[in-house]
Scaffold this motif. Sequence first.
Motif, PDB file in Angstrom:
ATOM      1  N   GLY A  42      30.939 -21.477  10.494  1.00 44.81           N
ATOM      2  CA  GLY A  42      32.028 -20.725  10.649  1.00 44.81           C
ATOM      3  C   GLY A  42      32.445 -19.753   9.373  1.00 44.81           C
ATOM      4  O   GLY A  42      32.462 -20.635   8.624  1.00 44.81           O
ATOM      5  N   SER A  43      33.091 -18.524   9.495  1.00 47.09           N
ATOM      6  CA  SER A  43      33.447 -18.458   8.296  1.00 47.09           C
ATOM      7  C   SER A  43      35.019 -18.367   7.837  1.00 47.09           C
ATOM      8  O   SER A  43      35.518 -18.477   7.329  1.00 47.09           O
ATOM      9  CB  SER A  43      33.115 -16.955   8.392  1.00 47.09           C
ATOM     10  OG  SER A  43      33.930 -16.005   9.754  1.00 47.09           O
ATOM     11  N   GLN A  44      35.288 -18.983   9.052  1.00 48.23           N
ATOM     12  CA  GLN A  44      37.356 -19.552   9.328  1.00 48.23           C
ATOM     13  C   GLN A  44      36.355 -20.807   8.389  1.00 48.23           C
ATOM     14  O   GLN A  44      37.686 -20.743   7.290  1.00 48.23           O
ATOM     15  CB  GLN A  44      37.649 -20.442  10.473  1.00 48.23           C
ATOM     16  CG  GLN A  44      38.570 -20.903  10.626  1.00 48.23           C
ATOM     17  CD  GLN A  44      39.896 -19.626  10.340  1.00 48.23           C
ATOM     18  OE1 GLN A  44      39.392 -18.459  11.341  1.00 48.23           O
ATOM     19  NE2 GLN A  44      40.865 -19.996  10.089  1.00 48.23           N
TER      20      GLN A  44
ATOM     21  N   LEU B 185      36.620 -19.813   4.506  1.00 49.83           N
ATOM     22  CA  LEU B 185      37.684 -18.944   4.173  1.00 49.83           C
ATOM     23  C   LEU B 185      38.524 -19.982   3.700  1.00 49.83           C
ATOM     24  O   LEU B 185      39.645 -19.802   2.799  1.00 49.83           O
ATOM     25  CB  LEU B 185      38.608 -18.004   5.559  1.00 49.83           C
ATOM     26  CG  LEU B 185      37.909 -16.892   5.285  1.00 49.83           C
ATOM     27  CD1 LEU B 185      38.532 -16.072   6.378  1.00 49.83           C
ATOM     28  CD2 LEU B 185      38.026 -15.573   4.123  1.00 49.83           C
TER      29      LEU B 185
ATOM     30  N   TYR C 283      44.061 -10.286   9.182  1.00 54.28           N
ATOM     31  CA  TYR C 283      43.517 -11.317  10.263  1.00 54.28           C
ATOM     32  C   TYR C 283      44.738 -12.756   9.916  1.00 54.28           C
ATOM     33  O   TYR C 283      44.517 -13.227   9.198  1.00 54.28           O
ATOM     34  CB  TYR C 283      41.878 -12.071   9.876  1.00 54.28           C
ATOM     35  CG  TYR C 283      41.570 -12.868  10.294  1.00 54.28           C
ATOM     36  CD1 TYR C 283      41.464 -12.716  12.105  1.00 54.28           C
ATOM     37  CD2 TYR C 283      40.627 -14.050   9.939  1.00 54.28           C
ATOM     38  CE1 TYR C 283      40.769 -13.900  12.728  1.00 54.28           C
ATOM     39  CE2 TYR C 283      40.472 -15.172  10.215  1.00 54.28           C
ATOM     40  CZ  TYR C 283      40.180 -15.387  11.938  1.00 54.28           C
ATOM     41  OH  TYR C 283      39.576 -15.619  12.499  1.00 54.28           O
TER      42      TYR C 283
ATOM     43  N   ILE D 299      39.561  -7.314   4.239  1.00 60.25           N
ATOM     44  CA  ILE D 299      38.120  -7.254   5.312  1.00 60.25           C
ATOM     45  C   ILE D 299      37.622  -5.322   5.397  1.00 60.25           C
ATOM     46  O   ILE D 299      39.033  -5.086   6.317  1.00 60.25           O
ATOM     47  CB  ILE D 299      38.955  -7.373   7.088  1.00 60.25           C
ATOM     48  CG1 ILE D 299      39.410  -8.963   7.010  1.00 60.25           C
ATOM     49  CG2 ILE D 299      37.300  -7.331   7.593  1.00 60.25           C
ATOM     50  CD1 ILE D 299      40.743  -9.046   7.894  1.00 60.25           C
TER      51      ILE D 299
ATOM     52  N   ASN E  42      39.598  -6.025  11.090  1.00 60.42           N
ATOM     53  CA  ASN E  42      40.285  -7.317  12.361  1.00 60.42           C
ATOM     54  C   ASN E  42      41.724  -7.701  11.711  1.00 60.42           C
ATOM     55  O   ASN E  42      41.961  -8.454  10.551  1.00 60.42           O
ATOM     56  CB  ASN E  42      40.274  -8.339  12.145  1.00 60.42           C
ATOM     57  CG  ASN E  42      40.532  -9.043  13.637  1.00 60.42           C
ATOM     58  OD1 ASN E  42      41.537  -8.785  14.424  1.00 60.42           O
ATOM     59  ND2 ASN E  42      40.605 -10.442  13.663  1.00 60.42           N
TER      60      ASN E  42
ATOM     61  N   ASP F 266      35.677  -9.626   3.213  1.00 63.49           N
ATOM     62  CA  ASP F 266      35.595 -10.731   4.360  1.00 63.49           C
ATOM     63  C   ASP F 266      34.515  -9.726   5.344  1.00 63.49           C
ATOM     64  O   ASP F 266      35.224  -8.613   6.375  1.00 63.49           O
ATOM     65  CB  ASP F 266      37.277 -11.459   5.358  1.00 63.49           C
ATOM     66  CG  ASP F 266      36.418 -11.862   7.340  1.00 63.49           C
ATOM     67  OD1 ASP F 266      35.659 -11.759   7.527  1.00 63.49           O
ATOM     68  OD2 ASP F 266      37.370 -12.711   7.665  1.00 63.49           O
TER      69      ASP F 266
ATOM     70  N   ALA G 295      33.052 -10.274   8.595  1.00 62.80           N
ATOM     71  CA  ALA G 295      33.045 -10.551   9.622  1.00 62.80           C
ATOM     72  C   ALA G 295      32.276  -9.737  10.807  1.00 62.80           C
ATOM     73  O   ALA G 295      32.000  -9.876  11.904  1.00 62.80           O
ATOM     74  CB  ALA G 295      34.243 -11.012  10.474  1.00 62.80           C
ATOM     75  N   TYR G 296      32.462  -8.068  10.352  1.00 59.74           N
ATOM     76  CA  TYR G 296      32.272  -7.448  11.668  1.00 59.74           C
ATOM     77  C   TYR G 296      31.590  -6.082  10.859  1.00 59.74           C
ATOM     78  O   TYR G 296      30.837  -4.956  11.502  1.00 59.74           O
ATOM     79  CB  TYR G 296      33.351  -5.823  12.083  1.00 59.74           C
ATOM     80  CG  TYR G 296      34.217  -7.089  12.471  1.00 59.74           C
ATOM     81  CD1 TYR G 296      33.900  -8.174  13.748  1.00 59.74           C
ATOM     82  CD2 TYR G 296      35.338  -8.085  12.625  1.00 59.74           C
ATOM     83  CE1 TYR G 296      34.780  -8.448  14.485  1.00 59.74           C
ATOM     84  CE2 TYR G 296      35.492  -8.976  12.559  1.00 59.74           C
ATOM     85  CZ  TYR G 296      35.831  -9.248  14.087  1.00 59.74           C
ATOM     86  OH  TYR G 296      37.023  -9.899  15.251  1.00 59.74           O
TER      87      TYR G 296
ATOM     88  N   THR H 234      29.133 -14.052   9.340  1.00 64.45           N
ATOM     89  CA  THR H 234      29.917 -14.873  10.668  1.00 64.45           C
ATOM     90  C   THR H 234      28.532 -13.968  11.295  1.00 64.45           C
ATOM     91  O   THR H 234      28.482 -13.521  11.880  1.00 64.45           O
ATOM     92  CB  THR H 234      30.727 -14.902  11.063  1.00 64.45           C
ATOM     93  OG1 THR H 234      30.575 -16.145  12.522  1.00 64.45           O
ATOM     94  CG2 THR H 234      30.945 -13.677  11.050  1.00 64.45           C
TER      95      THR H 234
ATOM     96  N   SER I 101      29.065 -15.140  14.307  1.00 64.19           N
ATOM     97  CA  SER I 101      30.244 -15.225  15.544  1.00 64.19           C
ATOM     98  C   SER I 101      29.864 -14.366  16.534  1.00 64.19           C
ATOM     99  O   SER I 101      29.579 -14.308  17.657  1.00 64.19           O
ATOM    100  CB  SER I 101      31.187 -15.866  15.502  1.00 64.19           C
ATOM    101  OG  SER I 101      31.646 -16.646  14.363  1.00 64.19           O
ATOM    102  N   LYS I 102      29.367 -12.740  15.245  1.00 60.66           N
ATOM    103  CA  LYS I 102      30.124 -11.944  16.329  1.00 60.66           C
ATOM    104  C   LYS I 102      28.027 -10.969  16.345  1.00 60.66           C
ATOM    105  O   LYS I 102      28.197 -10.050  16.786  1.00 60.66           O
ATOM    106  CB  LYS I 102      30.983 -10.286  15.761  1.00 60.66           C
ATOM    107  CG  LYS I 102      32.096 -11.153  14.620  1.00 60.66           C
ATOM    108  CD  LYS I 102      32.359 -11.792  16.074  1.00 60.66           C
ATOM    109  CE  LYS I 102      33.991 -12.832  15.331  1.00 60.66           C
ATOM    110  NZ  LYS I 102      35.177 -13.432  15.842  1.00 60.66           N
TER     111      LYS I 102
ATOM    112  N   ARG J 120      28.720 -21.969  15.394  1.00 59.12           N
ATOM    113  CA  ARG J 120      29.729 -22.463  14.773  1.00 59.12           C
ATOM    114  C   ARG J 120      28.653 -22.015  12.956  1.00 59.12           C
ATOM    115  O   ARG J 120      28.469 -23.227  12.336  1.00 59.12           O
ATOM    116  CB  ARG J 120      30.766 -23.724  14.997  1.00 59.12           C
ATOM    117  CG  ARG J 120      31.562 -23.630  15.944  1.00 59.12           C
ATOM    118  CD  ARG J 120      32.392 -22.876  16.213  1.00 59.12           C
ATOM    119  NE  ARG J 120      33.135 -22.470  14.764  1.00 59.12           N
ATOM    120  CZ  ARG J 120      33.320 -21.668  14.905  1.00 59.12           C
ATOM    121  NH1 ARG J 120      32.807 -20.180  14.850  1.00 59.12           N
ATOM    122  NH2 ARG J 120      34.162 -21.150  13.813  1.00 59.12           N
TER     123      ARG J 120
END
Length: 401
Positions: free
Chosen positions: A103-105, A108, A129, A178, A183, A211, A213-214, A241, A243-244, A251
């Motif tokens: 995951g990108s978590q 980070l 975030y 971001i 987010n 980041d 993510a979106y 990521t 995830s989206k 993950r």
Amino acid sequence: MPKWDKFLSKESSLLKTSEIRDLLKLTEGKNVISFAGGLPDPTTFPAEDIKNITDYVLDNYSSRALQYSATSGIPELRKELVNLSSQRGISNISENNIFVTVGSQEALFMLFNIMVDPKDNIFVETPSYLAALNILRARNPSFHGIPLTEYGPDLDSLENQLKKLASEGKKVKLTYIIPTAQNPGGTTLSLEGRKRLLELASKYDFMIVEDDAYGFLVFDGDSPAPIKALDKEGRVIYTGTFSKILAPGLRLGWIVADEEIIQEVELFKQNVDLHTPSFTQFIAAEAIKRNVIQNNLPRIRELYRKKRDVMLHAMEQYFPKEASWSKPVGGMFVFAWLPQKIDTVKMLSTALNRGVAYVPGSSFYYDYSGRNTMRINFSFPTEEQINNGIKTLGQLVKDEM
Ligand SMILES: Cc1ncc(COP(=O)(O)O)c(C=O)c1O
């Protein structure tokens, strides 16, 4: 006094459970419309494709897919991520600039751990975030905020603060940002803004952790190329990521960065978990190769655009005129600013009693300000839940005024 406290490290004392998380936990399994989470709509998961790919991977690669693998990621996925990055406008990179993470978590977490020392000056958007802020909080830095406007972070404010810090002889380590479908703010920084931020980073000599993510989830207009695509100095560390755009349960995330940074991350990850699961990496590599992600994206964007519209329409109808909210061009969240006298942390328990959950906005401010704000998710609830939940929430806000 907790029984084992004296055995815990000083660092773990910086990890606090939040009262908000505890409150929201109480809603699990109850009949509450939740705008609190950040879950994708499960109908977007390409389960049938993943099933076929899983069979294919086991038939053809089981000896490697079920085996330990390289810390930086399997070569097949890193190669495909070079392709996927180029679809976001990031070119001139090779597999050596790619690092696969859980995951990108995790990306980070590792980046902030290898970069941030206590008291380092770092900039974050206000709001930003939550889970990234929590990693940073555990590093105990000196936080500085870049206020978010409807056009993204206020770069005049950033520049003024940078000037001031420089005049005091203080160095800045990094900015976490971001820039696309932020987010929780839902804003996107323009191309000019991205160039200006890079110039500031170069002038004041700090790193940018971007980041994205979106980035693939912009449904109004184009998604501007990431700052990384404009980066000629290697100053930008990019995180992405699956995830989206595929499924969060796999993950999987990734970093794009200068090789020197990648090598540091590699050393760190060896201590964390040796490597990201080989099996899911093979699945993701094949999903990119077969265009599963690209073919699925228009459907995801359309679904979220529709849900966003339902939410904005319901807010127009039910929220008081004194409130304002973001009009997100992508992502999964609307962020709302309520009249100053409303404290969304205090209001949460009443909201839960009335059957609706949100995240109080103060969690997204490094200094826990923004007590009159809230983040509401539109990707997971159904259209009917969005309508009903926003009606309840709007009434609650009016009652509190
Ligand atoms: C802005 C942002 N960054 C990173 C993440 C981490 O996601 P993951 O670890 O699933 O890649 C999220 C998840 O919601 C997010 O919203």
